[in-house]
Enzyme design. Structure first.
Site, mmCIF file in Angstrom:
data_model
loop_
_atom_site.group_PDB
_atom_site.id
_atom_site.type_symbol
_atom_site.label_atom_id
_atom_site.label_comp_id
_atom_site.label_asym_id
_atom_site.label_seq_id
_atom_site.Cartn_x
_atom_site.Cartn_y
_atom_site.Cartn_z
ATOM 1 N N ARG A 229 0.667 -1.068 0.071
ATOM 2 C CA ARG A 229 -0.123 0.212 0.025
ATOM 3 C C ARG A 229 0.795 1.289 0.042
ATOM 4 N NH1 ARG A 229 -3.459 -2.383 -1.717
ATOM 5 N NH2 ARG A 229 -5.619 -2.933 -0.771
ATOM 6 N N HIS A 277 -1.116 0.650 -9.538
ATOM 7 C CA HIS A 277 -1.603 -0.138 -8.687
ATOM 8 C C HIS A 277 -2.527 -1.452 -9.336
ATOM 9 C CE1 HIS A 277 -3.713 -0.393 -4.563
ATOM 10 N NE2 HIS A 277 -3.689 -1.584 -5.145
HETATM 11 P P1 NDP Z 1 -2.072 -11.428 4.831
HETATM 12 O O1 NDP Z 1 -2.945 -11.018 5.731
HETATM 13 O O2 NDP Z 1 -2.286 -13.022 4.216
HETATM 14 O O3 NDP Z 1 -0.616 -11.367 5.364
HETATM 15 C C1 NDP Z 1 -0.080 -10.192 5.899
HETATM 16 C C2 NDP Z 1 1.263 -10.448 6.528
HETATM 17 O O4 NDP Z 1 1.761 -9.204 6.874
HETATM 18 C C3 NDP Z 1 1.403 -11.397 7.624
HETATM 19 O O5 NDP Z 1 2.573 -12.384 7.302
HETATM 20 C C4 NDP Z 1 1.304 -10.378 8.575
HETATM 21 O O6 NDP Z 1 2.179 -11.096 9.787
HETATM 22 C C5 NDP Z 1 2.388 -9.413 8.139
HETATM 23 N N1 NDP Z 1 2.336 -8.244 9.113
HETATM 24 C C6 NDP Z 1 0.949 -7.602 9.300
HETATM 25 N N2 NDP Z 1 1.256 -6.540 10.061
HETATM 26 C C7 NDP Z 1 2.541 -6.568 10.267
HETATM 27 C C8 NDP Z 1 3.510 -5.996 11.155
HETATM 28 N N3 NDP Z 1 3.173 -4.875 11.918
HETATM 29 N N4 NDP Z 1 4.852 -6.212 11.186
HETATM 30 C C9 NDP Z 1 5.187 -7.140 10.694
HETATM 31 N N5 NDP Z 1 4.363 -7.864 9.953
HETATM 32 C C10 NDP Z 1 3.195 -7.608 9.692
HETATM 33 O O7 NDP Z 1 -2.159 -10.380 3.486
HETATM 34 P P2 NDP Z 1 -1.985 -10.556 1.837
HETATM 35 O O8 NDP Z 1 -0.551 -11.292 1.688
HETATM 36 O O9 NDP Z 1 -2.944 -11.426 1.350
HETATM 37 O O10 NDP Z 1 -1.922 -9.246 1.250
HETATM 38 C C11 NDP Z 1 -0.894 -8.299 1.980
HETATM 39 C C12 NDP Z 1 -1.179 -6.997 1.188
HETATM 40 O O11 NDP Z 1 -0.951 -6.976 -0.039
HETATM 41 C C13 NDP Z 1 -2.711 -6.615 1.334
HETATM 42 O O12 NDP Z 1 -2.922 -6.159 2.558
HETATM 43 C C14 NDP Z 1 -2.588 -5.254 0.467
HETATM 44 O O13 NDP Z 1 -2.451 -4.186 0.910
HETATM 45 C C15 NDP Z 1 -1.912 -5.781 -0.660
HETATM 46 N N6 NDP Z 1 -2.045 -5.823 -1.939
HETATM 47 C C16 NDP Z 1 -1.803 -5.294 -2.905
HETATM 48 C C17 NDP Z 1 -2.209 -5.462 -4.161
HETATM 49 C C18 NDP Z 1 -1.833 -4.730 -5.309
HETATM 50 O O14 NDP Z 1 -2.326 -4.981 -6.465
HETATM 51 N N7 NDP Z 1 -0.788 -3.876 -5.296
HETATM 52 C C19 NDP Z 1 -3.089 -6.614 -4.548
HETATM 53 C C20 NDP Z 1 -3.487 -7.427 -3.397
HETATM 54 C C21 NDP Z 1 -2.904 -7.120 -2.137
HETATM 55 P P3 NDP Z 1 1.624 -12.336 10.715
HETATM 56 O O15 NDP Z 1 1.646 -13.570 9.823
HETATM 57 O O16 NDP Z 1 2.375 -12.466 11.910
HETATM 58 O O17 NDP Z 1 0.097 -12.035 10.921
HETATM 59 C C1 OXD Z 2 -6.087 -5.621 -3.289
HETATM 60 C C2 OXD Z 2 -5.567 -4.400 -4.190
HETATM 61 O O1 OXD Z 2 -5.899 -5.190 -1.946
HETATM 62 O O2 OXD Z 2 -5.722 -4.736 -5.602
HETATM 63 O O3 OXD Z 2 -6.409 -6.771 -3.563
HETATM 64 O O4 OXD Z 2 -4.908 -3.426 -3.673
#
Ligand code: NDP
Ligand code: OXD
Length: 314
Positions: A229, A277
């Site tokens: 993000r 994005h």
């Molecule tokens: P998940 O919820 O599956 O994974 C999130 C990961 O981030 C977990 O490993 C979590 O740790 C870690 N995390 C969260 N908070 C912290 C913190 N404070 N410190 C360290 N690690 C942290 O999410 P996804 O993998 O499915 O997606 C991740 C992000 O990707 C989405 O939230 C979105 O913002 C972004 N995204 C962007 C897209 C784009 O097109 N650019 C498309 C899709 C998603 P833990 O395992 O310990 O919970």
């Molecule tokens: C998502 C994105 O969160 O596209 O899936 O950013």
């Protein structure tokens, strides 16, 4: 009983057609058009205008049309119902394509060769490191981070990951929390950011983080890839680090303000690669099918999957 589509920036008619084909018995209504608010049991949202989901007395669940949910928690009038997000192989695979592509672009110096081609320059300094000598660090070992890590490993990169809670994953060196951050960054040549935007992670890609990345790597300096993000990054700090050479390059799919304003110096910086994005777009067929299955589960009295935790923010 109806499904309300509440989205900005995406083609709502594509989504309406997909959902209507998959849920023929359910009226699909669209925010901005007249609809019966009492009949709405489900909402599928992507960046709905804040406050627009109030006054839906029979709402049972909100579905994010993406994997991220920060836009939902940014709405302080969001109804207090369960929220489910996208966890789907179509989206996950798209993100891994993006991560692998951009890690390889940096590994293979492809930005340099594209510049050289424009100048008709045949120049090879015989200094091409192998993937195995380049350390990729993935921030966020969730659905997306883990898949990207596995695919980068197949190519041969030396991959490690960082998450909030400690993890033990075969074949992957893992770090966690504040205490693990320094060691993680110190062994990272290409940082891939895939954490969600929460109060804890806002602004995490800042001058301090960049200064802690490895400066002794085979690529001659560290790179950052942010597909999480825009709120995770401090753009001023990224630009300053590129200018001093502390950072060798940045690939950014997401921005503090989207669309990226025309006046942003990121557009013209030679060290920056910009994508709009779309690292992992939500494809209507795949995602409508996932949400339809979720609605069918609820209607059958089964629990919702991929529910997010409002206290954690993801
Ligand atoms: P998940 O919820 O599956 O994974 C999130 C990961 O981030 C977990 O490993 C979590 O740790 C870690 N995390 C969260 N908070 C912290 C913190 N404070 N410190 C360290 N690690 C942290 O999410 P996804 O993998 O499915 O997606 C991740 C992000 O990707 C989405 O939230 C979105 O913002 C972004 N995204 C962007 C897209 C784009 O097109 N650019 C498309 C899709 C998603 P833990 O395992 O310990 O919970
Ligand atoms: C998502 C994105 O969160 O596209 O899936 O950013």
């Amino acid at each position: 009983m109806s499904l309300l589509l509440a989205m900005t920036g995406w083609h709502v008619e594509d989504w309406r057609a997909r959902f209507q084909a998959m849920l023929p018995e359910m009226p699909i209504v669209v925010l901005g058009e007249p609809f019966d608010r009492r009949a709405v049991h489900y909402v599928a949202s992507w960046k709905h205008p804040a406050g627009s989901l109030t006054g839906l007395p029979n709402l049972a669940a909100i579905f994010s049309l993406g994997a991220g949910v920060d836009f939902l928690f940014a709405d302080d009038k969001l109804p207090l119902v369960p929220i489910a997000r996208v966890v789907d192989p179509d989206l996950t695979t798209r993100m891994s394509e993006y991560v692998v592509l951009h890690c390889l672009m940096h590994l293979r110096q492809q930005h340099r060769y594209m510049r050289q081609q424009r100048e008709k320059l045949w120049e090879d300094d015989r200094n091409q490191p192998a993937a195995r000598s380049v350390r990729v660090g993935i921030m966020g070992l969730g659905e997306l981070g883990l898949d990207a890590a596995a695919k980068l490993k197949v190519i041969g990169f030396d991959v490690a990951g960082w998450s909030r809670s400690p993890k033990s994953i075969e074949g992957l060196r893992t770090f966690s929390g504040e205490e693990g951050m320094k060691g993680f960054l110190a062994r990272t040549d290409i940082l891939v950011c895939l954490v969600p935007l929460t109060p804890e992670t806002r602004g995490i890609i800042n001058a301090g983080l960049i200064a802690a990345l490895a400066q002794d790597g085979r690529l001659g300096g560290p790179f950052v890839i942010n597909a999480g993000r825009g709120g995770l990054q401090v753009e001023e700090d990224i630009l300053a680090a590129l200018d001093t050479g502390m950072l060798k390059g940045a690939t950014l799919d997401v921005f503090e303000t989207e669309p990226l304003p025309l006046a942003s110096p990121l557009w013209n910086h030679p060290g920056v690669t910009i994508t709009p994005h779309n690292a992992a777009m939500s494809e209507p067929e795949a995602i409508a099918s996932l949400i339809t299955a979720q609605i069918r589960r609820l209607e059958a009295g089964e629990p919702l999957q991929h529910v997010v935790d409002p206290a954690r923010g993801y």
